[in-house]
Design an enzyme around this catalytic site. Structure first.
Site, PDB file in Angstrom:
ATOM      1  N   GLY A 165      39.157  45.961  35.244  1.00  0.00           N
ATOM      2  CA  GLY A 165      38.535  44.647  35.435  1.00  0.00           C
ATOM      3  C   GLY A 165      38.562  44.226  36.889  1.00  0.00           C
ATOM      4  O   GLY A 165      37.550  43.836  37.447  1.00  0.00           O
ATOM      5  N   PHE A 166      39.754  44.300  37.495  1.00  0.00           N
ATOM      6  CA  PHE A 166      39.950  43.940  38.914  1.00  0.00           C
ATOM      7  C   PHE A 166      39.499  42.525  39.238  1.00  0.00           C
ATOM      8  O   PHE A 166      39.211  42.197  40.385  1.00  0.00           O
ATOM      9  CB  PHE A 166      39.242  44.941  39.839  1.00  0.00           C
ATOM     10  CG  PHE A 166      39.645  46.377  39.608  1.00  0.00           C
ATOM     11  CD1 PHE A 166      40.981  46.748  39.685  1.00  0.00           C
ATOM     12  CD2 PHE A 166      38.706  47.348  39.316  1.00  0.00           C
ATOM     13  CE1 PHE A 166      41.366  48.064  39.456  1.00  0.00           C
ATOM     14  CE2 PHE A 166      39.080  48.666  39.089  1.00  0.00           C
ATOM     15  CZ  PHE A 166      40.406  49.026  39.165  1.00  0.00           C
ATOM     16  N   ILE A 223      44.262  45.878  30.746  1.00  0.00           N
ATOM     17  CA  ILE A 223      43.055  46.338  31.431  1.00  0.00           C
ATOM     18  C   ILE A 223      43.317  47.672  32.141  1.00  0.00           C
ATOM     19  O   ILE A 223      42.717  47.980  33.163  1.00  0.00           O
ATOM     20  CB  ILE A 223      42.507  45.248  32.385  1.00  0.00           C
ATOM     21  CG1 ILE A 223      43.525  44.880  33.475  1.00  0.00           C
ATOM     22  CG2 ILE A 223      42.142  43.998  31.599  1.00  0.00           C
ATOM     23  CD1 ILE A 223      42.938  43.938  34.547  1.00  0.00           C
ATOM     24  N   GLY A 229      50.080  38.591  34.906  1.00  0.00           N
ATOM     25  CA  GLY A 229      50.020  39.022  33.509  1.00  0.00           C
ATOM     26  C   GLY A 229      51.317  39.601  32.985  1.00  0.00           C
ATOM     27  O   GLY A 229      51.833  39.173  31.955  1.00  0.00           O
ATOM     28  N   ALA A 230      51.852  40.572  33.690  1.00  0.00           N
ATOM     29  CA  ALA A 230      53.030  41.286  33.189  1.00  0.00           C
ATOM     30  C   ALA A 230      54.212  40.341  33.015  1.00  0.00           C
ATOM     31  O   ALA A 230      54.821  40.264  31.951  1.00  0.00           O
ATOM     32  CB  ALA A 230      53.393  42.427  34.141  1.00  0.00           C
ATOM     33  N   GLN A 251      50.180  51.163  39.310  1.00  0.00           N
ATOM     34  CA  GLN A 251      49.451  50.008  39.846  1.00  0.00           C
ATOM     35  C   GLN A 251      49.394  50.071  41.368  1.00  0.00           C
ATOM     36  O   GLN A 251      48.345  49.817  41.978  1.00  0.00           O
ATOM     37  CB  GLN A 251      50.142  48.705  39.428  1.00  0.00           C
ATOM     38  CG  GLN A 251      49.880  48.322  37.998  1.00  0.00           C
ATOM     39  CD  GLN A 251      48.421  47.947  37.800  1.00  0.00           C
ATOM     40  OE1 GLN A 251      47.935  46.988  38.372  1.00  0.00           O
ATOM     41  NE2 GLN A 251      47.721  48.718  37.007  1.00  0.00           N
ATOM     42  N   GLY A 265      55.180  40.254  40.051  1.00  0.00           N
ATOM     43  CA  GLY A 265      54.003  41.037  39.669  1.00  0.00           C
ATOM     44  C   GLY A 265      53.794  42.179  40.646  1.00  0.00           C
ATOM     45  O   GLY A 265      54.300  42.151  41.762  1.00  0.00           O
ATOM     46  N   GLY A 320      50.447  44.147  40.413  1.00  0.00           N
ATOM     47  CA  GLY A 320      49.072  44.636  40.328  1.00  0.00           C
ATOM     48  C   GLY A 320      48.232  44.413  41.571  1.00  0.00           C
ATOM     49  O   GLY A 320      47.308  45.164  41.842  1.00  0.00           O
ATOM     50  N   GLU A 321      48.542  43.357  42.312  1.00  0.00           N
ATOM     51  CA  GLU A 321      47.726  43.049  43.481  1.00  0.00           C
ATOM     52  C   GLU A 321      48.452  43.304  44.793  1.00  0.00           C
ATOM     53  O   GLU A 321      47.823  43.470  45.836  1.00  0.00           O
ATOM     54  CB  GLU A 321      47.265  41.586  43.413  1.00  0.00           C
ATOM     55  CG  GLU A 321      46.416  41.347  42.182  1.00  0.00           C
ATOM     56  CD  GLU A 321      45.836  39.951  42.079  1.00  0.00           C
ATOM     57  OE1 GLU A 321      44.782  39.801  41.471  1.00  0.00           O
ATOM     58  OE2 GLU A 321      46.444  38.998  42.610  1.00  0.00           O
TER      59      GLU A 321
HETATM   60 MO1  MOS Z   1      42.547  39.075  39.340  1.00  0.00          MO
HETATM   61  S1  MOS Z   1      41.328  39.341  40.913  1.00  0.00           S
HETATM   62  O1  MOS Z   1      42.951  37.432  39.263  1.00  0.00           O
HETATM   63  O2  MOS Z   1      41.950  39.791  37.959  1.00  0.00           O
END
Ligand code: MOS
Length: 730
Positions: free
Chosen positions: A244-245, A471, A514-515, A628, A692, A694-695
């Site tokens: 999704g990103f 995702i 999310g996690a 990730q 987190g 992921g980012e």
């Molecule tokens: Mo993220 S860019 O908030 O899926």
């Protein structure tokens, strides 16, 4: 449960399951093709019709006439839905207002019709028979031009667009060392593997959609609002998502048009956006122009800091807030940041992995390299001496945990940074100029309220249900691990069910929240379930131990399945975060190290080695977290060296709107990558003590690549991507 600052010691601290390297529990389903993605969910909506989306052929203006009769009489066509015959739609929400256009056109490839037919080919053939006439209007497509009329946007997620402290102008004028540089980052495409795809089916006035989406509750609310339906009548199902990103945070044309198409054709309809439609029909990461001014003293300390950003979007769209990352990143008393938003008539810009911070760090972390060189300090050392443990804009605010220095030092040691030659262009390996670069990774670690339901069945199996999505990130597994840890059962006795609006509302997947948030929601539900078990056994909850599927209290030892009985036993709860954001900043940190080779004759850039050292609290599942970071590093290499949505500034669209011309890294582009986590926990962020990941991994990578290219060649490219032509020109 309410989470206030700290939960203290808790059952997740045992780390019998959490924190252990655990393969994806849904991995076999995916590897064997049994995990059903939205477009292939055949058995639930049998014999669906196919919807083909027709996109606008102009970027701005109006449809003056549209003749759909050719399509309607085309072989196999069941229905043609346009804004004219779609029925009343509530377009009050910016995120859905543009999903079906007409007569006004706001951007190129904006959907103007969905053609529903028995087969995909018939739908596509029907689409070619629609005759559309447009009155085109001039639009603004060039950020460099639009920048001149950019305005101050409203605060977003509680962040003011501007900030200031001390006296920047005075300090900058007086600084013995200074830089003033402007950087360009282009628009990026999410380019996730799974396209936007949905199946919609109506039963009376009830709608079910199987779609690919990150935020189930948002989608349900937006669909219900747009279709003027009560939310209870809309069900959104998205158990597996192929990436999704950020592109799938909100609903897109596929799902709305599938719903409208299914209503018109009176049968289930599936719609996928073909790859060449995705870049212009949906969303992208907006381009930015960033100016950084830095002043430093003879001791290498930053005395003056300014970071200004200009980005553009459709009217009503959000700003790419590229200065947030740098605001509190390094110490220094005199500072200012500003964000300006321009109106562009390009497709809508929206969140893409680390929105704001990814492009912000692309510019800012080059600027740090530039000022470090001016001062004559090693860029690792420069970052270390400018570290701060408080928010330099608001010194009363501290970081919950900030271990940037450890990340930098650990990375420098592991990467062999001491062997770097500070003189650019000095190291050669045959025809390759070799350089090393470093940059800081920095990304907020927010939390979002999140709910879950947990049940024990008479078989002793534990079932977890939440509308959280996976995702590709590993949500299934860490949620399963959390339930296994909390309920004292092995992981293979836990079933995790995700991505269905029939389940309790979760945080969803976004913003690297999310996690930590979704597992905390499962933690809360498990605590409640443990209380229910204790009540059933007639013991106090704090004397209850559960291990290997047996509840033990005093002299009692009963199998969980027996406690649950034939009815089963279930509990539902949600975590509500009340962390004191005024007092603590919750952030994740990292240091990226990159070695590149730049061909001395052709200027081709090859990344040779990469290392990330990251700090993100407790790591719930090390291989998934590593995965990730590695993925994000790869994406950062793409942004550094190849990715750019090229704007046709006359016609107003992204020219390279497919994967043949929008280049992303492939395996052959990516060398040895390593990722190391500092072992830690953050007790003030959540009961899981995790932040987190992921980012975090994408922030700073591209600048580390750019800095390595500079170290290799002495060529400072401030305009991404760093392609051969730019290196040859510089
Ligand atoms: Mo993220 S860019 O908030 O899926």
């Amino acid at each position: 449960m309410k989470f206030t600052q700290t939960e203290g010691k808790n059952r997740t601290d045992r780390q019998k399951v959490i924190g252990k390297a655990t393969p994806r529990i849904e991995g076999a389903l995916k590897a064997t093709g049994k995990a059903t993605y939205a477009y292939e969910w055949h058995d639930i909506a049998p014999k669906p019709a196919f919807g083909y989306v027709l996109g606008a052929a102009i970027a701005k203006g109006r449809i003056t006439s549209m003749d759909t009769s050719g399509a309607e009489s085309s072989a196999g066509v069941l229905a043609v839905v346009t804004a004219e015959n779609a029925g009343p739609l509530d377009k009050g929400n910016f995120n859905v207002v543009k999903l079906l256009a007409g007569p006004e056109i706001q951007h190129y490839h904006q959907a103007i019709a969905v053609i529903v037919a028995r087969t995909f080919e018939e739908a596509r053939a029907g689409a070619t028979k629609i005759k559309v006439r447009y009155a085109s209007e001039p639009g603004v497509y060039d950020l460099e031009v639009a920048k001149e009329t950019a305005v101050k946007p409203p605060a977003r997620w509680g962040n003011e667009p501007d900030s200031a402290a001390g006296d920047f102008a005075g300090a900058f004028a007086a600084a013995p060392f200074k830089i003033d540089a402007t950087y360009h980052t282009p628009a990026h495409s999410h380019a996730m593997m799974e396209p936007f795809a949905s199946i919609a089916a109506w039963k009376g006035d009830e709608l079910t959609v199987w779609t690919a989406n990150q935020m189930i509750a948002w989608s349900r609310a937006d669909l219900a609002k747009t279709l003027k339906m009560p939310p209870e009548k809309v069900r959104v199902v998205s158990p597996y998502v192929g990436g999704g990103f950020g592109g799938k945070l909100w609903i897109r044309a596929d799902v709305l048009l599938a719903a409208l198409g299914a209503r018109a054709a009176k049968r289930p309809v599936k719609v996928a956006l073909p790859r060449p439609m995705m870049a212009n029909n949906t969303v992208h990461r907006p381009a930015t122009i960033q100016r950084v001014r830095l002043g430093a003293g003879k001791d290498g300390k930053i005395t003056a800091f300014a970071h200004e950003n200009w980005a553009g979007n459709q009217k009503g769209g959000s700003t790419e807030t590229a200065t947030l990352a740098s605001r509190a990143l390094y110490a220094g008393a005199n500072r200012m940041t500003s964000n300006r938003n321009a109106t562009l008539d390009l497709p809508e810009g929206n969140a893409m992995r680390a929105p704001g911070d990814a492009p912000g760090s692309m510019a800012f972390e080059i600027a740090i390299d530039e000022i470090a060189e001016k001062v004559g300090l090693d860029p690792v050392e420069f970052r270390v001496i400018n570290d701060t443990q408080v928010n330099p804009e608001k010194p009363a605010q501290t970081y919950s945990t900030r271990k940037l220095i450890q990340c930098l030092k650990t990375g420098a040691e592991k990467f062999g940074w001491s062997k770097r030659n500070a003189k650019p262009g000095a190291v050669r390996d045959g025809n390759w100029l070799v350089g090393l670069g470093v940059a800081t990774a920095y990304r907020g670690a927010p939390t979002m309220n999140s709910g879950a339901r947990v049940r024990i069945e008479s078989s002793g199996r534990v079932i977890v249900e939440t509308d959280m999505t996976d995702i590709g990130t590993g949500s299934y597994t860490i949620i399963g691990q959390t339930a296994a840890e909390m309920m004292g059962v092995p992981l293979d006795r836990v079933d995790v069910r995700l991505g269905d609006s029939n389940f309790p509302v979760s945080a969803g997947s976004g913003g690297q929240f999310g996690a930590v948030s979704a597992t905390s929601g499962v933690y809360a539900a498990c605590l409640k379930l443990r209380e229910a078990i204790a009540t059933k056994l007639g013991v106090a909850a704090d004397t209850l131990e559960i291990d290997d599927g047996f509840a033990v209290a005093g002299s009692k030892r009963v199998a969980l399945g027996e406690v649950a009985g034939t009815e089963g036993l279930s509990a539902e709860d949600k975590i509500e975060f009340a962390t004191d954001r005024e007092k603590h900043l919750h952030y994740t940190f990292g240091a990226h190290f990159v070695e590149v080779g730049v061909h001395a004759i052709t200027s081709e850039v090859r990344v040779r080695r990469m290392l990330a050292v990251c700090h993100a609290g407790r790591i719930l599942n090390p291989p998934a977290a590593r995965n990730q970071i590695i993925g994000a590093m790869t994406m950062g290499v793409g942004a550094a060296l190849m990715e750019e949505l090229v704007v046709d500034k006359k016609v107003g669209f992204f020219v390279n709107h497919d994967l043949a011309s929008y280049e992303v890294p492939v395996h052959a582009d990516i060398p040895h990558q390593e990722c190391v986590f500092l072992d830690d926990e953050d007790p003030t962020v959540s009961p899981m003590k995790a932040l987190g990941v992921g980012e975090l991994g994408i922030c700073g990578v591209s600048a580390a690549v750019a800095n390595a290219v500079y170290n290799a060649t002495g060529k400072r490219v401030r305009d991404y991507p760093i392609t051969i032509d730019k290196l040859m020109r510089t």
